[in-house]
Enzyme design. Structure first.
Site, mmCIF file in Angstrom:
data_model
loop_
_atom_site.group_PDB
_atom_site.id
_atom_site.type_symbol
_atom_site.label_atom_id
_atom_site.label_comp_id
_atom_site.label_asym_id
_atom_site.label_seq_id
_atom_site.Cartn_x
_atom_site.Cartn_y
_atom_site.Cartn_z
ATOM 1 C CG ASP A 124 -1.866 -1.071 1.383
ATOM 2 O OD1 ASP A 124 -2.308 -1.703 0.427
ATOM 3 O OD2 ASP A 124 -2.158 -1.272 2.487
HETATM 4 N N1 URA Z 1 -1.278 -5.817 4.117
HETATM 5 C C1 URA Z 1 -1.828 -4.531 4.211
HETATM 6 O O1 URA Z 1 -2.563 -4.181 4.689
HETATM 7 N N2 URA Z 1 -1.096 -3.519 3.410
HETATM 8 C C2 URA Z 1 -0.138 -3.691 2.729
HETATM 9 O O2 URA Z 1 0.772 -3.147 2.054
HETATM 10 C C3 URA Z 1 0.554 -5.285 2.697
HETATM 11 C C4 URA Z 1 -0.158 -6.255 3.335
#
Ligand code: URA
Length: 240
Positions: free
Chosen positions: A108
Site C-alpha cells: 500500500d
Molecule cells: N497488508 C496490508 O494491509 N497492506 C500492505 O501493504 C500489505 C499487506
C-alpha cells in the site's frame, strides 16, 4: 508467442498484470487496440503498452539482462507503474538503473518495507501465483492492546469482509501504554489484508512495514535505499 508472455519478457510487468492491461484496452497491436489476452503475437507485430512502443516481435526472445533488487520502500510511494493522482512511484527511486524494472506484488501507499524489483516477468508470475504464495512477515504498530482472544482469532483466521483468512503466525513483540508492536506472517496477499485482519479484531494499524518475504529478510537496508539481490537470494526466490 502469447501476448502476456511477450509483454512480460520485455520487462514491462508480470504476465498477470499484462492480462489486466490488455483487458482494460491499454494494449495495441500495430496501432489497434487488442483486448484478447490470448492473442498470439506474430512476426513483425508492433506492440504498444499504455501508449509506449515496447518492441516488434521478431520470432526470437526479447533479450534483456535480468536484474533483481530489494528496496526498502518508504511510505508515500505507490507500487503500480502509473497513477492518476500523480503520486510518487517506487521506480522513481531507481535513478541509476536502465532496465525497465517493476515490483513483484504490491505494498500500500502507506506501507513501508521489503519490495522485490525486477524485469524478470517469469519470476514475478511464479511468485504472484496463488499456488506458490510464499509467506510474508509484517511488523505492525497497532492501537491499543492485542488481547489473548484477538491473538488467537488472528492465528486461526478472521473474516475480513466475505473472506476468511488462512491461519497466521502472530507474535507480540512489545506492548506499550496505548499501542503494541506485533509481527504477523501470512501466506496470502489480499488487498490491505493485514490492516483488515487487525481491524477485524478491533485494533487499528498505525504503521505497517514488511520485513521479510519467505526467508529473504530486509535486514538493515535504509528506507528508500535498494541493493542487488545476491545469486543465492535469486536462486532462493526462483525455487520458492
Ligand atoms: N497488508 C496490508 O494491509 N497492506 C500492505 O501493504 C500489505 C499487506
Amino acid at each position: 508467442m502469447r501476448l502476456n508472455k511477450f509483454i512480460a519478457q520485455a520487462g514491462i510487468c508480470s504476465r498477470r498484470k499484462a492480462d489486466e492491461l490488455t483487458l482494460a484496452g491499454k494494449v495495441k497491436i500495430n496501432g489497434a487496440v487488442m483486448d484478447q489476452p490470448g492473442y498470439d503475437v506474430q512476426d513483425g507485430d508492433k506492440v504498444e503498452v499504455d501508449g509506449r512502443l515496447i518492441g516488434a516481435y521478431t520470432g526470437g526472445k526479447t533479450a534483456q539482462r535480468k536484474v533483481y533488487f530489494m528496496l526498502n520502500k518508504p511510505k508515500g510511494y505507490i507500487t503500480t507503474l502509473s497513477d492518476e493522482k500523480d503520486r510518487p512511484v517506487v521506480t522513481d527511486l531507481f535513478t541509476d538503473v536502465e532496465e525497465r524494472i517493476f515490483p513483484i506484488g504490491r505494498l500500500d501507499y502507506n506501507t513501508s518495507g521489503l519490495l522485490i524489483m525486477t524485469n524478470d516477468g517469469d519470476l514475478s508470475y511464479r511468485l504472484s501465483h496463488p499456488k506458490h504464495q510464499v509467506y510474508k512477515t509484517y511488523r505492525a504498530r497497532i492501537s491499543g492492546v492485542l488481547g489473548p482472544g484477538a491473538e488467537a482469532r488472528l492465528k486461526k483466521g478472521v473474516d475480513i469482509g466475505g473472506y476468511v483468512t488462512a491461519p497466521a503466525q502472530v507474535k507480540v513483540i512489545r506492548q506499550a501504554a496505548g499501542s503494541a508492536i506485533v509481527e504477523i506472517k501470512i501466506s496470502e496477499g489480499k488487498n490491505r489484508q493485514v490492516r483488515k485482519m487487525f481491524n477485524a479484531v478491533g485494533n487499528k494499524v498505525l504503521d505497517l512495514e514488511r520485513i521479510a518475504i519467505g526467508e529473504l529478510h530486509m535486514g538493515h537496508l535504509l528506507t528508500g535505499h535498494y541493493r542487488k539481490l545476491t545469486r543465492e537470494e535469486i536462486e532462493y526466490l526462483k525455487n520458492c
